[in-house]
Scaffold this motif. Structure first.
Motif, PDB file in Angstrom:
ATOM      1  N   TRP B 381      41.251  53.544  48.596  1.00  0.00           N
ATOM      2  CA  TRP B 381      41.720  52.293  48.000  1.00  0.00           C
ATOM      3  C   TRP B 381      42.922  51.701  48.733  1.00  0.00           C
ATOM      4  N   ARG B 382      43.690  52.569  49.399  1.00  0.00           N
ATOM      5  CA  ARG B 382      44.810  52.045  50.188  1.00  0.00           C
ATOM      6  C   ARG B 382      44.330  51.036  51.218  1.00  0.00           C
ATOM      7  N   HIS B 383      43.127  51.261  51.690  1.00  0.00           N
ATOM      8  CA  HIS B 383      42.624  50.392  52.770  1.00  0.00           C
ATOM      9  C   HIS B 383      41.677  49.332  52.254  1.00  0.00           C
ATOM     10  N   LEU B 384      41.492  49.310  50.945  1.00  0.00           N
ATOM     11  CA  LEU B 384      40.477  48.454  50.356  1.00  0.00           C
ATOM     12  C   LEU B 384      41.115  47.780  49.149  1.00  0.00           C
ATOM     13  N   GLN B 385      41.451  46.516  49.269  1.00  0.00           N
ATOM     14  CA  GLN B 385      42.178  45.858  48.197  1.00  0.00           C
ATOM     15  C   GLN B 385      41.405  44.675  47.642  1.00  0.00           C
ATOM     16  N   LEU B 386      41.763  44.317  46.406  1.00  0.00           N
ATOM     17  CA  LEU B 386      41.053  43.245  45.711  1.00  0.00           C
ATOM     18  C   LEU B 386      42.032  42.118  45.373  1.00  0.00           C
ATOM     19  N   VAL B 387      41.589  40.884  45.610  1.00  0.00           N
ATOM     20  CA  VAL B 387      42.324  39.731  45.083  1.00  0.00           C
ATOM     21  C   VAL B 387      41.446  39.105  44.022  1.00  0.00           C
ATOM     22  N   LEU B 459      48.205  42.803  50.332  1.00  0.00           N
ATOM     23  CA  LEU B 459      48.564  43.009  51.732  1.00  0.00           C
ATOM     24  C   LEU B 459      49.593  44.110  51.945  1.00  0.00           C
ATOM     25  N   VAL B 460      50.403  44.376  50.934  1.00  0.00           N
ATOM     26  CA  VAL B 460      51.564  45.232  51.131  1.00  0.00           C
ATOM     27  C   VAL B 460      51.160  46.650  51.520  1.00  0.00           C
ATOM     28  N   LEU B 461      49.944  47.044  51.190  1.00  0.00           N
ATOM     29  CA  LEU B 461      49.477  48.380  51.574  1.00  0.00           C
ATOM     30  C   LEU B 461      48.888  48.392  52.983  1.00  0.00           C
ATOM     31  N   LYS B 462      48.915  47.255  53.645  1.00  0.00           N
ATOM     32  CA  LYS B 462      48.315  47.109  54.977  1.00  0.00           C
ATOM     33  C   LYS B 462      46.862  47.574  54.984  1.00  0.00           C
ATOM     34  N   PRO B 463      46.045  46.952  54.155  1.00  0.00           N
ATOM     35  CA  PRO B 463      44.639  47.368  54.091  1.00  0.00           C
ATOM     36  C   PRO B 463      43.840  46.808  55.266  1.00  0.00           C
ATOM     37  N   ASP B 464      42.657  47.358  55.487  1.00  0.00           N
ATOM     38  CA  ASP B 464      41.754  46.799  56.500  1.00  0.00           C
ATOM     39  C   ASP B 464      40.819  45.785  55.866  1.00  0.00           C
ATOM     40  N   VAL B 465      40.486  46.053  54.591  1.00  0.00           N
ATOM     41  CA  VAL B 465      39.471  45.249  53.930  1.00  0.00           C
ATOM     42  C   VAL B 465      40.070  44.640  52.661  1.00  0.00           C
ATOM     43  N   ILE B 466      39.856  43.346  52.484  1.00  0.00           N
ATOM     44  CA  ILE B 466      40.255  42.725  51.222  1.00  0.00           C
ATOM     45  C   ILE B 466      39.024  42.071  50.603  1.00  0.00           C
ATOM     46  N   VAL B 467      38.783  42.420  49.341  1.00  0.00           N
ATOM     47  CA  VAL B 467      37.687  41.795  48.611  1.00  0.00           C
ATOM     48  C   VAL B 467      38.271  40.618  47.839  1.00  0.00           C
ATOM     49  N   LEU B 468      37.736  39.438  48.077  1.00  0.00           N
ATOM     50  CA  LEU B 468      38.260  38.224  47.462  1.00  0.00           C
ATOM     51  C   LEU B 468      37.232  37.728  46.454  1.00  0.00           C
TER      52      LEU B 468
END
Lengths: 335, 573
Positions: B381-387, B459-468
């Protein structure tokens, strides 16, 4: 829909029975066992003024020499079959004692509830029609004012003015119609405040809903909007509120009876507490619990029948959207 | 049939004393205030008979307030001043008793949110009969027949069933048809439609707008259309009034406002509408296309393979996601497009590991996500974040911006206190927010700022993937444009991979690199943006594309038949 409702009703009924059983056991534990047993606590207490013969007689009559669980079982099975046991003091059946005073209390509680409903409806519906400059604020202030006044204070004030000062009713005849009416008012006012509070909030909420504006856009006037659209949805939740105030109604009745000097369950409780008549207390507390549970059960069973939006758990979904290519995925599943 | 005879002889309400040249609706110096706060200032416009006028603006522009002031349905405390002339008569000063006969009868109202616009505890029929009561028709059976007739005219298949239903039993599109039917049933001269489609799916949106246009010309109704969507206004209205902060920015015929917008605001609004500017972000998006071409052989960042998810619903099985596969190369944007119920939300919940798939595999950066426990997913989850979609509900209102952005760092115990402060500031700078906002709470922020905070938090976790998940659907167009710009520049600089969920095809066209079109839990078509938008193959994709308002593609309407035609009469003839 029918099956879902029956399942729901069966579940609620089972829950209610469990609650009644637990309440009975809890009351038994508190009244008869803690702290210590009735023999040492009540009978052998010199303040109770029992003679040795009397003590023996009571122990035999109540079966207090049996093991606690056996006592609980015989007491509970008696309760279920309507045998409430014998009073420790008068040695008369508890059921008879209660039956003697119950009608008076029922009359008071019923008229108290009636007063509460009439008052709450008048005040709440009044807030929607009385213009601001003619005292709408006063009506809106009513519930919070009377929520904060205990009913015995209202009772004393009523007795003072209408009984002693104006002589509308004779204070020494507490069972006269007028005295009963004022007792019902004293009992009903704080309860009406609770109901009115909910009703006003619901009415304001419904009036602010988009559908109210849309209905006015269809040419509806204020009065028809209120009668046809706002009245039902804002009154429905009151069913639940009324059920919840039943406890207050019962408790309030006991206090009001004492204030007005009426004979009723209140005076019976008072006498039983001061003489430590345990079987009577056990019966009254358990019966009160049964009434409370049953009224709430009825409210729960009634609500789905009144409000078409309530979907029962496990019931079939009645969503009929087939056009427009949407599928009826409920938000709970889709998200 | 006797009923039908009565239908054809419905009285025409034609007021012969008013010259036809008088506009049907005219406002002059119309202002509206709530208490001391003025929300509409000195607005004047004219709506000719049988024509349509759109009031355009973003939230807070006062467009809905104007509509309600015209109908005199302002919420409690609202006060309107100035002049509103309807059919040549000043109506703002009329007493409520004299004005009320106009409502419904002469002025119909189509509200914004069909789901909340009918009384939930009364049947549709009971409410429809209220509108039918305005028809001067004494016979109740005929009034009911008219209601059913109108229901089928607005495209409801089983009128009697609709009549007997409660509102919650119908879909949003059906409810909006009911509401439109109720509004036109008494044959009003004016129809006020307040964002009539903003709560609906795109394909339904088009059908509802088509229905409104058809009724408008068939019944010779004037349409006052309130919308935030410039493309819809361009397609559906003869003239426009552009509003901002309760003031008119620009007004004129649709063609002239679009051809040569004079005010700066109208120009910006025009530039921000995705449907009208498909290539607006080309420069920012191009790096992704290069990565897409370059990354063809490399392992994709996200690989979803034949994933299926079924829910139990009332004893039945509902397959929300059915054999869905897609892959996303690093540094590109993949869009999942579809209408409500298409399975997009379930798909991203599976992707985020919030749901467990029944079948299929999901991997992110080469790591399998399916079949793993929540604890072991934490590192992923650190690399995979949701907006999340709605920044008005997704941020805890009692927290400060600093706490909100910092929380993920605290949860994952990243860095020292100073390092965390540094990263919070860096994330805020990345989304273009100043440090002076750190101590603010969400209530003190605008919608755009809130969504930037939500992005910074991801963004603060410096993820690679963001799910919008529909990250701009709750925002105004100009704010939406800002957010899209932030997202695209972040991708260009940091090489982020996005999975972008949206129902807005025009927006997808502006920012995605690859697209999957979903319907009923399946992917019906996938490919690059160019494939999907220029050469759609699946019929469903084509119908979605057709639903994008085409702006000025439609020629401005000229002459309309002068005779008033009654729909029902026309149908019987």
């Amino acid at each position: 829909m029918r099956n879902a409702y029956l399942t729901y009703a069966a579940k609620r009924l089972a829950q209610a029975l469990v609650v009644i059983l637990l309440t009975y056991v809890f009351t038994f534990v508190v009244v008869s066992i803690l702290p210590g047993d009735p023999i040492t606590n009540v009978l052998n207490n010199p303040q109770s003024g029992f003679t040795q013969e009397e003590i023996k007689e009571i122990i035999a009559a109540q079966g207090l020499d049996r093991p606690v669980l056996v006592q609980l079982w015989s007491s509970f099975s008696g309760f279920v079959t309507g045998d409430l046991g014998l009073s420790m003091r008068s040695h008369r059946p508890v059921a008879t004692l209660i039956a003697e005073v119950l009608p008076s209390t029922l009359v008071l509680a019923a008229s108290g509830l009636a007063v509460a409903l009439v008052l709450a409806a008048t005040v709440a519906y009044g807030t929607q029609f009385v213009p601001k400059r003619y005292g709408q604020g006063l009506l809106r202030g009513f519930p919070s004012l009377f929520l904060s006044v205990p009913n015995f204070v209202i009772g004393l004030v009523l007795i003072h003015f209408f009984g002693f000062q104006l002589g509308v009713f004779r204070v020494i005849e507490p069972d006269s119609v007028w005295a009963t009416l004022f007792a019902a008012i004293a009992l009903g006012i704080p309860i009406s405040a609770q109901i009115a509070e909910v009703l006003i909030a619901n009415l304001d909420n419904e009036a602010a809903q988009e559908y109210a504006a849309v209905a006015r856009g269809r040419g509806l006037g204020q009065a028809r909007l209120f009668a046809k659209h706002l009245l039902k949805p804002s009154s429905l939740p009151v069913v639940t509120v009324i059920a919840l105030t039943i406890g207050e109604l019962l408790g309030g009745s006991l206090i009001t009876e004492t204030v007005f000097g009426r004979t009723g369950i209140g005076s019976l409780v008072q006498r039983s507490v001061s003489t430590q008549d345990l079987p009577v207390l056990q019966a009254i507390v358990s019966l009160a619990a049964v009434v409370f549970v049953l009224v709430n059960l009825i409210a729960d069973l009634l609500y789905p029948l009144l409000d078409p939006r309530v979907t029962l758990l496990g019931g079939p979904k009645s969503r009929a959207d087939t056009e427009d290519g949407t599928t009826g995925v409920s938000p709970a599943v889709a998200s | 049939m006797a009923t039908q005879d009565r239908l054809t002889t419905l009285p025409f309400r034609k007021d012969l004393t008013v010259p036809v040249s008088t506009p049907l609706l005219r406002t002059e110096d119309l202002s509206v205030s709530y208490g001391s706060q003025r929300v509409v200032t000195g607005v004047g416009f004219e709506l000719a008979r049988g024509r349509s006028l759109a009031l355009i603006g973003e939230s807070g522009s006062g467009k809905s307030t104007i509509a309600r002031a015209v109908l005199r349905l302002l919420a409690g405390g609202g006060r309107a001043t100035g002049r509103v002339e309807f059919d040549g008569e000043e109506v703002l000063g009329l007493s409520e008793r004299r004005f009320r006969p106009l409502r419904g009868r002469a002025m119909g109202f189509v509200p914004q949110d069909p789901g909340n616009s009918l009384n939930p505890v009364r049947t549709i029929g009971a409410q429809a009969m209220e509108a039918a009561a305005l028809l001067d028709e004494p016979n109740k059976a005929i009034r009911k027949a008219l209601v059913l007739e109108t229901f089928s005219q607005v495209g409801l298949d089983n009128p009697q069933r609709v009549y007997d239903s409660y509102p919650h039993q119908l879909s949003g599109g059906m409810l909006q048809r009911v509401l439109i039917g109720l509004a036109v049933l008494p044959r009003p001269k004016l129809l006020v439609a307040d964002e009539p489609t903003s709560a609906l799916d795109v394909t339904i949106q088009k059908r509802i707008l088509d229905l409104l246009s058809r009724l408008q010309s068939d019944l010779d109704i004037s349409l006052l259309l309130i919308t935030h969507d410039l493309a819809i206004a361009a397609e559906r209205a003869d003239s426009l009034v552009v509003l901002k902060d309760g003031l008119i920015q620009e007004a004129g015929s649709t063609a002239s406002v679009f051809a040569s917008p004079k005010s700066a605001y109208a120009r910006k609004l025009h530039a921000d509408v995705p449907a009208l500017n498909p290539d607006r972000y080309a420069a920012l998006r191009d790096p992704g296309f290069h990565r897409l071409n370059a990354g063809a052989e490399k392992e994709p960042k996200i690989a979803v393979n034949a994933v299926t998810k079924t829910f139990a619903l009332d004893g039945k099985r509902l397959t929300a996601v059915n054999g869905v596969s897609f892959s996303v190369p690093a540094g590109t944007t993949h869009a999942l497009v579809g209408e409500s119920g298409s399975g997009k939300t379930t798909t991203i919940r599976l992707l985020l590991g919030l749901e467990e798939p029944d079948a299929g595999q999901i991997s992110v950066a080469g790591e399998r996500l399916d079949g793993r426990s929540h604890t072991s997913l934490r590192t992923t989850w650190r690399h995979l974040q949701l907006v999340y979609q709605n920044p008005f509900t997704s941020l805890d209102p009692t927290w400060k911006v600093e706490q909100l952005v910092r929380e993920p760092l605290d949860r994952f115990r990243i860095g020292t206190r100073e390092e965390r402060d540094e990263r919070v500031r860096e994330a805020l700078a990345n989304v273009g927010l100043g440090e002076h906002l750190l101590a603010r709470k969400p209530d003190a922020l605008s919608g755009g700022q809130r969504q930037r905070v939500a992005i910074a938090r991801a963004l603060v976790l410096k993820p690679d993937v963001i799910v919008l998940d529909e990250p701009t659907s709750a925002l105004d167009v100009s704010v939406q444009a800002d957010i899209i710009e932030v997202l695209l520049s972040l991708q260009a600089r940091l090489g982020l991979t996005y999975v972008f969920v949206s129902h807005d095809l025009a927006l997808v066209r502006q920012l995605a690199h690859t697209v999957s079109v979903m319907q009923h839990g399946r992917i019906v078509e996938h490919g690059t943006v160019a494939d999907i938008f220029d050469h759609p193959k699946a019929p469903y994709t084509r119908s979605l594309l057709d639903s994008i308002p085409a702006g000025l593609a439609r020629p401005a309407p000229v002459a309309r038949p002068q005779t008033r035609q009654i729909l029902i009469a026309e149908k019987i003839a």
